[in-house]
Design an enzyme around this catalytic site. Structure first.
Site, short mmCIF file in Angstrom:
data_model
loop_
_atom_site.label_atom_id
_atom_site.label_comp_id
_atom_site.label_asym_id
_atom_site.label_seq_id
_atom_site.Cartn_x
_atom_site.Cartn_y
_atom_site.Cartn_z
N ILE A 119 0.86 -1.18 0.00
CA ILE A 119 0.00 0.00 0.00
C ILE A 119 0.90 1.24 0.00
O ILE A 119 1.73 1.40 0.89
CB ILE A 119 -0.92 0.02 1.24
N GLU A 120 0.73 2.07 -1.01
CA GLU A 120 1.45 3.34 -1.11
C GLU A 120 0.45 4.46 -0.84
O GLU A 120 -0.62 4.49 -1.44
CB GLU A 120 2.05 3.48 -2.51
N ILE A 121 0.79 5.34 0.08
CA ILE A 121 -0.04 6.50 0.35
C ILE A 121 0.78 7.73 -0.01
O ILE A 121 1.93 7.88 0.44
CB ILE A 121 -0.47 6.57 1.83
#
Length: 125
Positions: A119-121
């Protein structure tokens, strides 16, 4: 021909752990629809939840937990996202780092959900 992504389907091994992550850690809204199906909603999009071995038809040819690499644009500054993740005790595995998003430069942190999806935020810069 295409305008935007409406939803995607996430296959998980543990519905409760996955729900905790997407609702409590990432701040998405839980929606129940159909015959008890669950989705995680944010903005104008949603992530439909399938549990491995109990998928709804039709489904992907090989639905497997942990195969996704997703990038989300934050609705608040990335430093606030990092502070929230630290408060809830969710580890960041990389970042903040500079990357290239769909519309230009982004600043990102990376973490993993309970099934080890990446997960990249990010925030736009």
């Amino acid at each position: 021909m295409l305008d935007h992504l409406d939803h995607l389907v996430l296959t998980a091994t543990d519905a409760d752990a996955t729900t905790h992550f997407y609702v409590e850690v990432l701040g998405m809204r839980l929606e129940t629809f159909g015959n008890g199906r669950k989705a995680f909603c944010f903005g104008n999009q949603k992530i439909n939840l399938h549990v491995r071995g109990q998928e709804f038809e039709p489904k992907a040819h090989l639905p497997v937990p942990g195969a996704l690499d997703l990038c989300f644009i934050a609705s608040q500054p990335l430093d606030e996202v990092v502070a929230h993740l630290q408060r809830v005790g969710w580890p960041i595995i990389e970042g903040p780092v500079m990357r290239t998003g769909a519309t230009g430069p982004i600043r990102s942190v990376y973490l993993r959900d309970p099934d080890l999806n990446l997960i990249e935020i990010s925030e736009l810069v």
